[in-house]
Motif scaffolding. Structure first.
Motif, PDB file in Angstrom:
ATOM      1  N   MET A  76      50.213  34.768  40.010  1.00  0.00           N
ATOM      2  CA  MET A  76      51.273  33.783  39.854  1.00  0.00           C
ATOM      3  C   MET A  76      52.616  34.465  39.593  1.00  0.00           C
ATOM      4  N   LYS A  77      53.690  33.799  39.958  1.00  0.00           N
ATOM      5  CA  LYS A  77      55.021  34.297  39.659  1.00  0.00           C
ATOM      6  C   LYS A  77      55.277  34.227  38.154  1.00  0.00           C
ATOM      7  N   ASP A  78      56.197  35.054  37.688  1.00  0.00           N
ATOM      8  CA  ASP A  78      56.499  35.076  36.256  1.00  0.00           C
ATOM      9  C   ASP A  78      56.934  33.710  35.752  1.00  0.00           C
ATOM     10  N   GLU A  79      57.720  33.001  36.554  1.00  0.00           N
ATOM     11  CA  GLU A  79      58.219  31.699  36.127  1.00  0.00           C
ATOM     12  C   GLU A  79      57.172  30.597  36.285  1.00  0.00           C
ATOM     13  N   ALA A  80      55.981  30.974  36.737  1.00  0.00           N
ATOM     14  CA  ALA A  80      54.918  29.973  36.944  1.00  0.00           C
ATOM     15  C   ALA A  80      53.668  30.307  36.131  1.00  0.00           C
ATOM     16  N   LEU A  81      53.849  30.954  34.988  1.00  0.00           N
ATOM     17  CA  LEU A  81      52.698  31.378  34.197  1.00  0.00           C
ATOM     18  C   LEU A  81      52.086  30.251  33.372  1.00  0.00           C
ATOM     19  N   ALA A  82      52.787  29.146  33.220  1.00  0.00           N
ATOM     20  CA  ALA A  82      52.222  28.016  32.475  1.00  0.00           C
ATOM     21  C   ALA A  82      50.972  27.500  33.191  1.00  0.00           C
ATOM     22  N   LYS A  83      49.990  27.048  32.414  1.00  0.00           N
ATOM     23  CA  LYS A  83      48.736  26.582  33.002  1.00  0.00           C
ATOM     24  C   LYS A  83      48.943  25.437  33.978  1.00  0.00           C
ATOM     25  N   SER A  84      49.951  24.602  33.710  1.00  0.00           N
ATOM     26  CA  SER A  84      50.163  23.437  34.565  1.00  0.00           C
ATOM     27  C   SER A  84      50.609  23.809  35.971  1.00  0.00           C
ATOM     28  N   TYR A  85      51.018  25.057  36.176  1.00  0.00           N
ATOM     29  CA  TYR A  85      51.480  25.470  37.499  1.00  0.00           C
ATOM     30  C   TYR A  85      50.395  26.186  38.302  1.00  0.00           C
ATOM     31  N   ARG A  86      49.221  26.359  37.718  1.00  0.00           N
ATOM     32  CA  ARG A  86      48.167  27.050  38.447  1.00  0.00           C
ATOM     33  C   ARG A  86      47.735  26.245  39.675  1.00  0.00           C
ATOM     34  N   PRO A  87      47.396  26.934  40.772  1.00  0.00           N
ATOM     35  CA  PRO A  87      47.052  26.231  42.024  1.00  0.00           C
ATOM     36  C   PRO A  87      45.632  25.677  42.022  1.00  0.00           C
ATOM     37  N   LEU A  88      45.333  24.876  41.010  1.00  0.00           N
ATOM     38  CA  LEU A  88      43.986  24.333  40.848  1.00  0.00           C
ATOM     39  C   LEU A  88      43.893  22.848  41.186  1.00  0.00           C
ATOM     40  N   GLY A  89      45.050  22.236  41.473  1.00  0.00           N
ATOM     41  CA  GLY A  89      45.038  20.800  41.714  1.00  0.00           C
ATOM     42  C   GLY A  89      44.844  20.424  43.163  1.00  0.00           C
ATOM     43  N   THR A  90      45.441  21.208  44.086  1.00  0.00           N
ATOM     44  CA  THR A  90      45.357  20.857  45.503  1.00  0.00           C
ATOM     45  C   THR A  90      44.920  22.015  46.396  1.00  0.00           C
ATOM     46  N   LEU A  91      45.117  23.270  45.958  1.00  0.00           N
ATOM     47  CA  LEU A  91      44.848  24.407  46.844  1.00  0.00           C
ATOM     48  C   LEU A  91      43.447  24.987  46.633  1.00  0.00           C
ATOM     49  N   PHE A  92      43.253  25.747  45.576  1.00  0.00           N
ATOM     50  CA  PHE A  92      41.980  26.448  45.371  1.00  0.00           C
ATOM     51  C   PHE A  92      41.020  25.564  44.567  1.00  0.00           C
ATOM     52  N   THR A  93      40.610  24.494  45.177  1.00  0.00           N
ATOM     53  CA  THR A  93      39.744  23.512  44.519  1.00  0.00           C
ATOM     54  C   THR A  93      38.323  23.598  45.067  1.00  0.00           C
ATOM     55  N   GLU A  94      37.387  23.025  44.326  1.00  0.00           N
ATOM     56  CA  GLU A  94      36.007  22.990  44.811  1.00  0.00           C
ATOM     57  C   GLU A  94      35.891  22.111  46.051  1.00  0.00           C
ATOM     58  N   GLN A  95      36.735  21.108  46.137  1.00  0.00           N
ATOM     59  CA  GLN A  95      36.738  20.268  47.338  1.00  0.00           C
ATOM     60  C   GLN A  95      37.085  21.098  48.574  1.00  0.00           C
ATOM     61  N   ASN A  96      37.936  22.120  48.377  1.00  0.00           N
ATOM     62  CA  ASN A  96      38.297  23.019  49.477  1.00  0.00           C
ATOM     63  C   ASN A  96      37.372  24.220  49.559  1.00  0.00           C
ATOM     64  N   ARG A  97      36.265  24.197  48.798  1.00  0.00           N
ATOM     65  CA  ARG A  97      35.209  25.221  48.809  1.00  0.00           C
ATOM     66  C   ARG A  97      35.623  26.525  48.138  1.00  0.00           C
ATOM     67  N   PHE A  98      36.459  26.420  47.095  1.00  0.00           N
ATOM     68  CA  PHE A  98      36.797  27.567  46.255  1.00  0.00           C
ATOM     69  C   PHE A  98      36.209  27.330  44.864  1.00  0.00           C
ATOM     70  N   ALA A  99      35.966  28.411  44.142  1.00  0.00           N
ATOM     71  CA  ALA A  99      35.463  28.295  42.770  1.00  0.00           C
ATOM     72  C   ALA A  99      36.236  29.258  41.877  1.00  0.00           C
ATOM     73  N   PHE A 100      36.740  28.744  40.781  1.00  0.00           N
ATOM     74  CA  PHE A 100      37.409  29.582  39.788  1.00  0.00           C
ATOM     75  C   PHE A 100      36.355  30.377  39.040  1.00  0.00           C
ATOM     76  N   VAL A 101      36.455  31.727  39.061  1.00  0.00           N
ATOM     77  CA  VAL A 101      35.422  32.559  38.433  1.00  0.00           C
ATOM     78  C   VAL A 101      35.969  33.443  37.316  1.00  0.00           C
ATOM     79  N   GLY A 102      37.278  33.431  37.085  1.00  0.00           N
ATOM     80  CA  GLY A 102      37.788  34.239  35.982  1.00  0.00           C
ATOM     81  C   GLY A 102      39.243  34.616  36.164  1.00  0.00           C
ATOM     82  N   THR A 103      39.728  35.391  35.199  1.00  0.00           N
ATOM     83  CA  THR A 103      41.095  35.905  35.238  1.00  0.00           C
ATOM     84  C   THR A 103      41.050  37.403  34.987  1.00  0.00           C
ATOM     85  N   ASP A 104      42.169  38.054  35.259  1.00  0.00           N
ATOM     86  CA  ASP A 104      42.224  39.494  35.019  1.00  0.00           C
ATOM     87  C   ASP A 104      43.537  39.825  34.331  1.00  0.00           C
ATOM     88  N   ARG A 105      44.497  40.326  35.065  1.00  0.00           N
ATOM     89  CA  ARG A 105      45.789  40.659  34.463  1.00  0.00           C
ATOM     90  C   ARG A 105      46.568  39.376  34.169  1.00  0.00           C
TER      91      ARG A 105
END
Length: 306
Positions: A76-105
């Protein structure tokens, strides 16, 4: 007669007193989601094209490697580090066949993906992330203000997308590993952290990855023992523990004991298949360690080797 209770008042400190003596200018703010390219539609067009190209490039790389599934990093961009800006609502969703598996840096999210899901997401972004936000009337000011879709917002919040690959998995050489293992009191083996896949989103693909890892161990021309780590009670209390195995190289090529902590559902399966009473003769041949590290670096299910 009791003395009256003393009224306590908290001390208030104002760091910006101008807010109390000046009237802020009215600004037409976009309605709905944050637009990271507000007033810069040309910049968003470049961003949209860049993200779409990364998705298709990664899909083609996975297909070229015959990997039915893999794991991607979304920074994510520095100005988009808030949780509400994560691409979990429309892009990388289970409906689109993605699964959130963790975080790193900081600001980095890891997703399970397939080439088909990446190509589908490219098409979704093409169709849904608008080049120019539509204008709607503000009910209070009655002025026209831009209304940004969540698709445009989430695309704009992404800094980069990359495929989790060999350089992320093994950060040391075989020579360094053998030198470390030869020290007195050191257990001669590796700790291998595995991704916890969600097999229900791509059962055939994840099954292929699990079988690929097991088969690669079986085909090594020297002895190898893999064992599941038992999770601690505290780890279970705070959610599913990380999947991990220990890997030891032995001199006896017939000493093969392969156990992986997976079930058909993709969840961890705690097993202990240690062969009690069978002596393990450590193998410190650098070429053999180079082979096993190359194996681990090439396997999509491997997250990190220590």
């Amino acid at each position: 007669m009791a003395a009256p209770k003393k009224e306590l008042r908290p001390v208030q400190i104002f760091l910006d007193t101008k807010k109390f003596i000046t009237v802020p200018l009215a600004v037409n703010k976009p309605r709905g989601h944050k637009d990271f390219y507000a007033g810069n539609d040309r910049g968003f067009a470049v961003q949209k094209g860049r993200i779409r190209k990364r998705l298709t490039d990664i899909a083609h790389t996975m297909q070229g490697r015959a990997e039915p599934a893999g794991f991607i990093r979304v920074q994510m961009k520095d100005e988009a580090l808030a949780k509400s800006y994560r691409p979990l609502g429309t892009l990388f969703t289970e409906q689109n066949r993605f699964a959130f598996v963790g975080t790193d840096r900081v600001g980095e999210i890891i997703f399970q993906a397939t080439p088909q899901a990446l190509e589908k997401l490219d098409a979704i972004i093409d169709a849904r992330a608008e080049a120019t936000p539509k204008l709607v009337e503000d009910k209070i000011t009655h002025q026209l203000v831009p209304q940004v879709s969540q698709y445009r917002s989430e695309v704009g919040a992404i800094d980069s997308i990359s495929l989790y690959d060999a350089r992320d998995r093994v950060p040391f050489s075989a020579e360094e590993a053998v030198a470390w293992m030869k020290q007195p009191g050191i257990i001669g083996g590796y700790v291998v952290e595995l991704f916890r896949p969600k097999a229900q989103l791509a059962p055939d693909a994840i099954g292929t990855l699990v079988e690929s890892l097991a088969t690669a161990f079986r085909h090594l021309p020297f002895g190898v023992i893999t064992r599941s780590f038992l999770p601690t009670v505290s780890a279970v209390e705070y959610g599913e523990p990380a999947l991990a195995i220990s890997v030891q190289l032995t001199r006896d090529p017939q000493q093969k004991e392969i156990a992986l902590p997976f079930t058909d559902s993709g969840h961890g399966q705690v097993t202990d298949t240690s062969s009690a009473g069978k002596r393990i003769q450590p193998n410190f041949r650098v070429e053999d360690h180079r082979a096993v590290l190359g194996l681990l670096a090439s396997q999509a299910l491997v997250r990190n080797v220590e």
